[in-house]
Design a protein around this motif. Structure first.
Motif, PDB file in Angstrom:
ATOM      1  N   THR A  31       0.704  -1.329   0.016  1.00  0.00           N
ATOM      2  CA  THR A  31       0.089   0.101  -0.081  1.00  0.00           C
ATOM      3  C   THR A  31       0.766   1.307  -0.020  1.00  0.00           C
ATOM      4  O   THR A  31       0.518   2.291  -0.672  1.00  0.00           O
ATOM      5  CB  THR A  31      -0.938   0.113   1.319  1.00  0.00           C
ATOM      6  OG1 THR A  31      -1.737  -1.148   1.109  1.00  0.00           O
ATOM      7  CG2 THR A  31      -1.834   1.441   1.315  1.00  0.00           C
ATOM      8  N   LYS A  32       2.283   1.178   0.897  1.00  0.00           N
ATOM      9  CA  LYS A  32       2.767   2.467   0.986  1.00  0.00           C
ATOM     10  C   LYS A  32       3.673   2.781  -0.278  1.00  0.00           C
ATOM     11  O   LYS A  32       4.090   3.701  -0.507  1.00  0.00           O
ATOM     12  CB  LYS A  32       3.458   2.439   2.511  1.00  0.00           C
ATOM     13  CG  LYS A  32       3.874   3.690   2.829  1.00  0.00           C
ATOM     14  CD  LYS A  32       4.248   3.909   4.471  1.00  0.00           C
ATOM     15  CE  LYS A  32       4.634   5.268   4.847  1.00  0.00           C
ATOM     16  NZ  LYS A  32       3.568   6.303   4.591  1.00  0.00           N
ATOM     17  N   TYR A  33       4.305   1.528  -0.399  1.00  0.00           N
ATOM     18  CA  TYR A  33       5.464   1.417  -1.437  1.00  0.00           C
ATOM     19  C   TYR A  33       5.228   1.065  -2.845  1.00  0.00           C
ATOM     20  O   TYR A  33       6.125   0.979  -3.785  1.00  0.00           O
ATOM     21  CB  TYR A  33       6.625   1.172  -0.648  1.00  0.00           C
ATOM     22  CG  TYR A  33       6.877   1.677   0.737  1.00  0.00           C
ATOM     23  CD1 TYR A  33       7.371   2.970   0.761  1.00  0.00           C
ATOM     24  CD2 TYR A  33       6.954   0.721   1.734  1.00  0.00           C
ATOM     25  CE1 TYR A  33       7.715   3.351   2.081  1.00  0.00           C
ATOM     26  CE2 TYR A  33       6.921   1.143   2.988  1.00  0.00           C
ATOM     27  CZ  TYR A  33       7.623   2.857   2.973  1.00  0.00           C
ATOM     28  OH  TYR A  33       7.686   3.110   4.161  1.00  0.00           O
ATOM     29  N   GLY A  34       4.216   0.420  -3.097  1.00  0.00           N
ATOM     30  CA  GLY A  34       3.799  -0.123  -4.485  1.00  0.00           C
ATOM     31  C   GLY A  34       3.728  -1.578  -4.358  1.00  0.00           C
ATOM     32  O   GLY A  34       4.420  -2.264  -3.653  1.00  0.00           O
ATOM     33  N   LYS A  35       2.841  -2.063  -5.423  1.00  0.00           N
ATOM     34  CA  LYS A  35       2.804  -3.561  -5.546  1.00  0.00           C
ATOM     35  C   LYS A  35       4.195  -4.446  -5.794  1.00  0.00           C
ATOM     36  O   LYS A  35       4.397  -5.327  -5.388  1.00  0.00           O
ATOM     37  CB  LYS A  35       1.645  -3.914  -6.385  1.00  0.00           C
ATOM     38  CG  LYS A  35       1.279  -5.259  -6.781  1.00  0.00           C
ATOM     39  CD  LYS A  35       0.248  -5.556  -7.730  1.00  0.00           C
ATOM     40  CE  LYS A  35      -0.321  -6.974  -7.747  1.00  0.00           C
ATOM     41  NZ  LYS A  35       1.065  -7.772  -8.142  1.00  0.00           N
ATOM     42  N   GLU A  36       4.861  -3.690  -6.496  1.00  0.00           N
ATOM     43  CA  GLU A  36       6.070  -4.469  -6.986  1.00  0.00           C
ATOM     44  C   GLU A  36       7.007  -4.663  -5.625  1.00  0.00           C
ATOM     45  O   GLU A  36       7.471  -5.829  -5.239  1.00  0.00           O
ATOM     46  CB  GLU A  36       6.860  -3.604  -8.070  1.00  0.00           C
ATOM     47  CG  GLU A  36       8.305  -4.268  -8.439  1.00  0.00           C
ATOM     48  CD  GLU A  36       8.770  -3.409  -9.528  1.00  0.00           C
ATOM     49  OE1 GLU A  36      10.181  -3.777  -9.910  1.00  0.00           O
ATOM     50  OE2 GLU A  36       8.489  -2.601  -9.986  1.00  0.00           O
ATOM     51  N   ALA A  37       6.897  -3.349  -4.734  1.00  0.00           N
ATOM     52  CA  ALA A  37       7.959  -3.742  -3.497  1.00  0.00           C
ATOM     53  C   ALA A  37       7.241  -4.761  -2.690  1.00  0.00           C
ATOM     54  O   ALA A  37       7.885  -5.582  -2.175  1.00  0.00           O
ATOM     55  CB  ALA A  37       7.940  -2.110  -2.793  1.00  0.00           C
ATOM     56  N   GLY A  38       5.730  -4.637  -2.574  1.00  0.00           N
ATOM     57  CA  GLY A  38       5.095  -5.500  -1.678  1.00  0.00           C
ATOM     58  C   GLY A  38       5.328  -7.130  -2.047  1.00  0.00           C
ATOM     59  O   GLY A  38       5.629  -7.905  -1.213  1.00  0.00           O
ATOM     60  N   ASP A  39       5.257  -7.250  -3.625  1.00  0.00           N
ATOM     61  CA  ASP A  39       5.468  -8.665  -3.852  1.00  0.00           C
ATOM     62  C   ASP A  39       6.813  -9.093  -3.643  1.00  0.00           C
ATOM     63  O   ASP A  39       7.027 -10.243  -3.362  1.00  0.00           O
ATOM     64  CB  ASP A  39       5.070  -8.896  -5.584  1.00  0.00           C
ATOM     65  CG  ASP A  39       3.399  -8.481  -5.705  1.00  0.00           C
ATOM     66  OD1 ASP A  39       2.870  -8.727  -4.848  1.00  0.00           O
ATOM     67  OD2 ASP A  39       3.140  -8.278  -6.925  1.00  0.00           O
ATOM     68  N   ALA A  40       7.683  -8.242  -4.037  1.00  0.00           N
ATOM     69  CA  ALA A  40       9.159  -8.703  -3.581  1.00  0.00           C
ATOM     70  C   ALA A  40       9.530  -9.060  -2.301  1.00  0.00           C
ATOM     71  O   ALA A  40      10.160 -10.078  -2.074  1.00  0.00           O
ATOM     72  CB  ALA A  40      10.146  -7.680  -4.225  1.00  0.00           C
ATOM     73  N   MET A  41       8.737  -8.175  -1.300  1.00  0.00           N
ATOM     74  CA  MET A  41       9.053  -8.423  -0.034  1.00  0.00           C
ATOM     75  C   MET A  41       8.376  -9.751   0.332  1.00  0.00           C
ATOM     76  O   MET A  41       8.948 -10.754   1.199  1.00  0.00           O
ATOM     77  CB  MET A  41       8.930  -7.212   0.777  1.00  0.00           C
ATOM     78  CG  MET A  41       9.668  -6.197   0.583  1.00  0.00           C
ATOM     79  SD  MET A  41      11.219  -6.104   1.395  1.00  0.00           S
ATOM     80  CE  MET A  41      10.757  -5.746   3.133  1.00  0.00           C
ATOM     81  N   ALA A  42       7.320  -9.894  -0.153  1.00  0.00           N
ATOM     82  CA  ALA A  42       6.376 -11.145   0.258  1.00  0.00           C
ATOM     83  C   ALA A  42       7.109 -12.521  -0.141  1.00  0.00           C
ATOM     84  O   ALA A  42       7.125 -13.502   0.305  1.00  0.00           O
ATOM     85  CB  ALA A  42       5.102 -11.034  -0.405  1.00  0.00           C
ATOM     86  N   SER A  43       7.789 -12.380  -1.501  1.00  0.00           N
ATOM     87  CA  SER A  43       8.648 -13.567  -1.817  1.00  0.00           C
ATOM     88  C   SER A  43       9.837 -14.011  -0.951  1.00  0.00           C
ATOM     89  O   SER A  43      10.147 -14.977  -1.131  1.00  0.00           O
ATOM     90  CB  SER A  43       9.382 -13.471  -3.231  1.00  0.00           C
ATOM     91  OG  SER A  43      10.230 -12.329  -3.186  1.00  0.00           O
ATOM     92  N   MET A  44      10.020 -13.470   0.125  1.00  0.00           N
ATOM     93  CA  MET A  44      11.028 -13.559   1.144  1.00  0.00           C
ATOM     94  C   MET A  44      10.643 -13.483   2.408  1.00  0.00           C
ATOM     95  O   MET A  44      11.523 -13.728   3.329  1.00  0.00           O
ATOM     96  CB  MET A  44      12.418 -12.411   0.878  1.00  0.00           C
ATOM     97  CG  MET A  44      12.919 -12.279  -0.544  1.00  0.00           C
ATOM     98  SD  MET A  44      14.374 -11.122  -0.303  1.00  0.00           S
ATOM     99  CE  MET A  44      13.393  -9.633  -1.128  1.00  0.00           C
ATOM    100  N   MET A  45       9.232 -13.355   2.777  1.00  0.00           N
ATOM    101  CA  MET A  45       8.839 -13.243   3.979  1.00  0.00           C
ATOM    102  C   MET A  45       9.136 -14.538   4.906  1.00  0.00           C
ATOM    103  O   MET A  45       9.111 -14.288   6.150  1.00  0.00           O
ATOM    104  CB  MET A  45       7.363 -12.881   4.000  1.00  0.00           C
ATOM    105  CG  MET A  45       6.469 -13.677   3.370  1.00  0.00           C
ATOM    106  SD  MET A  45       4.910 -12.979   3.103  1.00  0.00           S
ATOM    107  CE  MET A  45       4.095 -12.643   4.706  1.00  0.00           C
ATOM    108  N   PHE A  46       9.282 -15.566   4.388  1.00  0.00           N
ATOM    109  CA  PHE A  46       9.181 -16.779   5.276  1.00  0.00           C
ATOM    110  C   PHE A  46      10.767 -17.460   5.403  1.00  0.00           C
ATOM    111  O   PHE A  46      10.793 -18.421   5.652  1.00  0.00           O
ATOM    112  CB  PHE A  46       8.279 -17.710   4.786  1.00  0.00           C
ATOM    113  CG  PHE A  46       6.765 -17.376   4.790  1.00  0.00           C
ATOM    114  CD1 PHE A  46       6.201 -16.910   6.048  1.00  0.00           C
ATOM    115  CD2 PHE A  46       6.081 -17.290   3.765  1.00  0.00           C
ATOM    116  CE1 PHE A  46       5.076 -16.606   6.034  1.00  0.00           C
ATOM    117  CE2 PHE A  46       4.758 -16.746   3.710  1.00  0.00           C
ATOM    118  CZ  PHE A  46       3.897 -16.330   5.058  1.00  0.00           C
TER     119      PHE A  46
END
Length: 425
Positions: free
Chosen positions: A86-101
């Motif tokens: 929401t704050k930094y864009g879908k691309e950033a969110g998706d990239a961070m999500a790919s590493m969250m676990f």
């Protein structure tokens, strides 16, 4: 420089003889500054990739937050990936999500592949004190399941008793990809692995000066390391050697107590599944049982990292409110540890020069995020910087007015959210 503080972890771990202090001038591919999880994971992954690595620790391995935290393997970041998108864009969110676990996976892999004895137990839970928090946990489950965590279960009312036997909660969310460890044992095991992979580890070797250039020269009082790259992972304990890294963050202290040995039967009465637990309050409580059957209970934040005069007085009422049967039980250890808080509550990765990398400011999610940090910085040093730059591109926000003004402002904000938690709004 000193040995470990009087914590349960230092009592429970075989700290052994210190690694030597740096007494000569060395050459290396990479010099790593800091012997906590950030530095250890960096050194370990770099050594695995074939780099000649020298690690410098000012005190002892795991002396700082690494050897003082709650020992919980909690996934994701201090701000979750929906907030990031929401704050930094879908691309950033998706990239961070790919590493969250991934941080938790790294820890489990290291433990398994290198036979690190650190009292690892799989499983954790988030618990809700009111209906609002329970609704948030339902949303949390949906978010994490969308990103690949299929090991979660929502428990409401009495169903939660198979995880935690306390009448404080209206429900909870279990996470089979979570778990808990004795963090100082894990750190000492990782230092051993670094050495076995050919890395050189030095303790009681505080850095006094960094000379930037085509090669970096890092000085201690009795020696130096000349390296192609420098990785800085000193976090909340960073000195004024690189003052530009302290302008955007604030050291904070969290307090922990550990009871006398309660015995396995009593521990399973309190926490039947032996999961680690944290609540959903802004100033959250967290607890678990230890390998030798004590209860370890932590909570609260001291902004500016001052040591409270009486840690037990601050934490015991929380523990007894959660587990009334422990009223009056003996507390054998009480300590505080500093972590680094950023204004965005997201970790700060970046470069001070083309060959100086830093990672810091995990804002309470350091156990897993530090291990991920070490892996992605090793990739960056090897020329694959894409994942490192996902973090590096996030805004690094300055503390307005510096730490002197930010400490009371942050404490005031925390008091506001603490009141909202108590009112359930």
């Amino acid at each position: 420089m000193s040995d470990y503080i009087n914590s349960y972890y230092a009592f429970n771990a075989e700290t052994g003889q210190p690694y030597p202090s740096l007494q000569q001038d060395l050459d290396a591919d990479v010099c790593v500054m800091g012997g906590g999880f950030t530095g250890l994971s960096s050194a370990l992954h770099l050594a695995k990739a074939g780099f000649k690595v020298v690690l410098l620790e000012a005190n002892r391995i795991g002396y700082g937050a690494t050897g003082r935290n709650g020992g919980q393997i909690v996934n994701s970041y201090s701000r979750d990936v929906d907030h990031i998108a929401t704050k930094y864009g879908k691309e950033a969110g998706d990239a961070m999500a790919s590493m969250m676990f991934e941080g938790g996976d790294i820890i489990r892999t290291l433990i398994r592949e290198h036979q690190i004895d650190c009292d690892y137990v799989q499983g954790g839970a988030f618990v809700a004190l009111n209906d609002k928090q329970l609704r948030t946990l339902k949303e949390h489950q949906q978010l994490w399941e969308r990103h690949g965590n299929g090991k979660m279960a929502l428990l409401e009312g009495k169903a939660l008793e198979k995880i935690v036997h306390s009448d404080r909660y209206v429900g909870g969310l279990t996470d089979g990809m979570s778990g808990h460890i004795q963090p100082l044992k894990l750190a000492l095991g990782e230092a051993r692995v670094v050495s076995e992979l050919g890395g050189q580890v030095f303790e009681r070797s505080p850095v006094v000066r960094v000379e930037k250039g085509e090669k970096v020269r890092v000085y201690t009082s009795d020696g130096s390391v000349t390296a192609k790259f420098l990785v800085v992972g000193a976090n909340a304990y960073l000195s004024h050697v690189l003052p530009e890294l302290s302008k955007r963050n604030m050291p904070c202290g969290t307090q922990i107590i550990t009871t006398e040995v309660l015995g396995e039967q009593k521990c399973r009465e309190l926490l039947p599944a032996n999961y680690c637990v944290e609540d959903c309050n802004y100033l959250l409580d967290y607890y678990r049982t230890t390998g030798d059957h004590r209860l370890l209970y932590g909570g609260g934040v001291v902004y500016g990292a001052r040591d409270p005069a009486d840690i037990e007085r601050l934490i015991r009422p929380k523990m007894e409110a959660t587990f009334p049967s422990l009223k009056g039980v003996k507390v054998e250890f009480a300590w505080t540890g500093n972590f680094l808080l950023t204004l965005s509550r997201l970790p700060e990765f970046g470069r001070l020069d083309k060959n100086i990398y830093y990672m810091q400011g995990y804002s309470g999610h350091g156990v897993t995020s530090t291990h991920l940090a070490g892996k992605v910085v090793a990739e960056a040093v090897a020329g694959q910087a894409g994942r490192f730059d996902v973090f590096a591109k996030l805004p690094h926000l300055p503390l307005l007015g510096g730490r002197a003004l930010q400490i009371p402002f942050t404490a005031l904000g925390a008091a506001y959210y603490n009141l909202r938690d108590k009112l359930g709004i």
